[in-house]
Design a protein around this motif. Structure first.
Motif, short mmCIF file in Angstrom:
data_model
loop_
_atom_site.label_atom_id
_atom_site.label_comp_id
_atom_site.label_asym_id
_atom_site.label_seq_id
_atom_site.Cartn_x
_atom_site.Cartn_y
_atom_site.Cartn_z
N ILE A 8 7.42 -2.69 -13.37
CA ILE A 8 7.51 -1.27 -13.68
C ILE A 8 8.80 -0.75 -13.06
O ILE A 8 9.35 -1.35 -12.14
N SER A 9 9.25 0.37 -13.54
CA SER A 9 10.48 0.97 -13.01
C SER A 9 10.16 1.82 -11.78
O SER A 9 9.00 2.18 -11.53
N TYR A 10 11.21 2.16 -11.06
CA TYR A 10 11.06 3.08 -9.93
C TYR A 10 10.46 4.39 -10.42
O TYR A 10 9.58 4.96 -9.77
N ALA A 11 10.94 4.88 -11.55
CA ALA A 11 10.45 6.16 -12.09
C ALA A 11 8.95 6.10 -12.35
O ALA A 11 8.22 7.05 -12.05
N ARG A 12 8.47 4.99 -12.89
CA ARG A 12 7.03 4.85 -13.16
C ARG A 12 6.27 4.76 -11.84
O ARG A 12 5.19 5.35 -11.70
N ALA A 13 6.80 4.04 -10.87
CA ALA A 13 6.15 3.95 -9.55
C ALA A 13 6.04 5.33 -8.92
O ALA A 13 5.00 5.69 -8.34
N TYR A 14 7.10 6.12 -9.05
CA TYR A 14 7.09 7.48 -8.52
C TYR A 14 5.99 8.30 -9.21
O TYR A 14 5.26 9.04 -8.54
N GLU A 15 5.86 8.17 -10.51
CA GLU A 15 4.82 8.90 -11.25
C GLU A 15 3.42 8.52 -10.75
O GLU A 15 2.56 9.39 -10.59
N ILE A 16 3.21 7.23 -10.52
CA ILE A 16 1.91 6.76 -10.02
C ILE A 16 1.62 7.37 -8.65
O ILE A 16 0.52 7.87 -8.39
N ALA A 17 2.63 7.34 -7.77
CA ALA A 17 2.45 7.91 -6.42
C ALA A 17 2.23 9.42 -6.50
O ALA A 17 1.39 9.97 -5.78
N LEU A 18 2.96 10.09 -7.37
CA LEU A 18 2.83 11.54 -7.51
C LEU A 18 1.44 11.91 -8.03
O LEU A 18 0.83 12.87 -7.54
N TRP A 48 7.22 -0.28 -3.59
CA TRP A 48 7.84 0.94 -3.10
C TRP A 48 6.79 1.69 -2.29
O TRP A 48 5.60 1.62 -2.59
N VAL A 49 7.25 2.45 -1.30
CA VAL A 49 6.35 3.30 -0.53
C VAL A 49 6.91 4.72 -0.60
O VAL A 49 8.09 4.95 -0.33
N PHE A 50 6.01 5.65 -0.97
CA PHE A 50 6.36 7.05 -1.07
C PHE A 50 5.57 7.82 -0.02
O PHE A 50 4.40 7.52 0.23
N PHE A 51 6.21 8.82 0.56
CA PHE A 51 5.61 9.59 1.65
C PHE A 51 5.34 11.02 1.18
O PHE A 51 6.06 11.55 0.34
N LYS A 52 4.31 11.62 1.76
CA LYS A 52 4.02 13.01 1.40
C LYS A 52 5.07 13.93 2.01
O LYS A 52 5.69 13.60 3.03
N ASN A 53 5.27 15.05 1.39
CA ASN A 53 6.22 16.04 1.84
C ASN A 53 5.77 16.58 3.20
O ASN A 53 4.63 17.03 3.34
N ALA A 54 6.64 16.53 4.18
CA ALA A 54 6.30 16.98 5.54
C ALA A 54 6.01 18.48 5.59
O ALA A 54 5.40 18.95 6.54
N LYS A 55 6.43 19.23 4.58
CA LYS A 55 6.18 20.67 4.55
C LYS A 55 4.74 21.02 4.18
O LYS A 55 4.33 22.16 4.34
N LEU A 56 4.00 20.05 3.70
CA LEU A 56 2.60 20.31 3.36
C LEU A 56 1.82 20.58 4.64
O LEU A 56 1.96 19.86 5.62
N GLU A 57 1.02 21.60 4.62
CA GLU A 57 0.21 21.94 5.79
C GLU A 57 -1.21 21.46 5.53
O GLU A 57 -2.03 22.17 4.93
N ILE A 58 -1.47 20.24 5.98
CA ILE A 58 -2.75 19.59 5.74
C ILE A 58 -3.53 19.56 7.05
O ILE A 58 -3.03 19.04 8.05
N PRO A 59 -4.74 20.11 7.07
CA PRO A 59 -5.54 20.07 8.31
C PRO A 59 -5.77 18.63 8.77
O PRO A 59 -5.95 17.72 7.95
N THR A 72 2.95 -1.21 -5.99
CA THR A 72 3.57 -2.52 -6.19
C THR A 72 4.41 -2.49 -7.46
O THR A 72 4.22 -1.64 -8.33
N LYS A 73 5.30 -3.44 -7.57
CA LYS A 73 6.15 -3.51 -8.76
C LYS A 73 5.35 -3.97 -9.98
O LYS A 73 5.86 -3.93 -11.09
N ALA A 74 4.10 -4.32 -9.75
CA ALA A 74 3.18 -4.60 -10.86
C ALA A 74 2.38 -3.36 -11.24
O ALA A 74 1.59 -3.38 -12.16
N GLY A 75 2.57 -2.26 -10.48
CA GLY A 75 1.93 -0.99 -10.81
C GLY A 75 0.62 -0.70 -10.09
O GLY A 75 -0.07 0.25 -10.41
N LYS A 76 0.29 -1.49 -9.08
CA LYS A 76 -0.95 -1.28 -8.32
C LYS A 76 -0.70 -0.27 -7.19
O LYS A 76 0.26 -0.39 -6.45
N LEU A 77 -1.60 0.70 -7.06
CA LEU A 77 -1.50 1.73 -6.03
C LEU A 77 -2.40 1.41 -4.86
O LEU A 77 -3.55 1.01 -5.04
#
Length: 126
Positions: A8-18, A48-59, A72-77
């Motif tokens: 999968i592409s980086y763009a698709r991985a980003y979509e999965i994480a999002l 790829w590893v994506f991180f949550k936005n630090a500006k989110l105020e999560i209890p 994963t580059k195979a598309g597994k989250l």
């Protein structure tokens, strides 16, 4: 070590994480946060590893507060522990997980043992 092709592409991985971030954290998104994911990410041979936005105020008592999104580059989250801002610790952890996803289970076990010893962490299971 087995090399896996980019399935999968980086763009698709980003979509999965999002999509996963929206499922977990959308209720904490405010007008001041453009996106649920940070602009920083890590890439290894297998994922790829994506991180949550630090500006989110999560209890703190919210499930998955300290998680990052591994795709994963195979598309597994997978949701994994987020050790940021300790970048070296995060890289070591992700590299061990990457070995697992490359099919190198023994090397992954060794890397996780070294990670646990180096950082005094409890045993992590992939």
């Amino acid at each position: 070590m087995n090399k896996i092709p980019d399935l999968i592409s980086y763009a698709r991985a980003y979509e999965i994480a999002l999509e996963a971030a929206q499922e977990q954290f959308s209720e904490y998104q405010t007008l001041g946060t453009e996106t649920l994911l940070a602009s920083t990410n890590l890439e290894t041979e297998a994922c790829w590893v994506f991180f949550k936005n630090a500006k989110l105020e999560i209890p703190q008592n919210t499930p998955f507060t300290d998680c990052a999104f591994l795709v994963t580059k195979a598309g597994k989250l997978s949701l994994i522990t987020d050790f940021m801002p300790q970048i070296e610790q995060m890289k070591d952890y992700v590299n061990a997980i990457s070995l697992y996803h490359l099919g190198n289970l023994e090397a992954s076990k060794v890397a996780l043992r070294e990670f646990n010893h180096r950082y005094g962490r409890k045993k992590f299971i992939i």
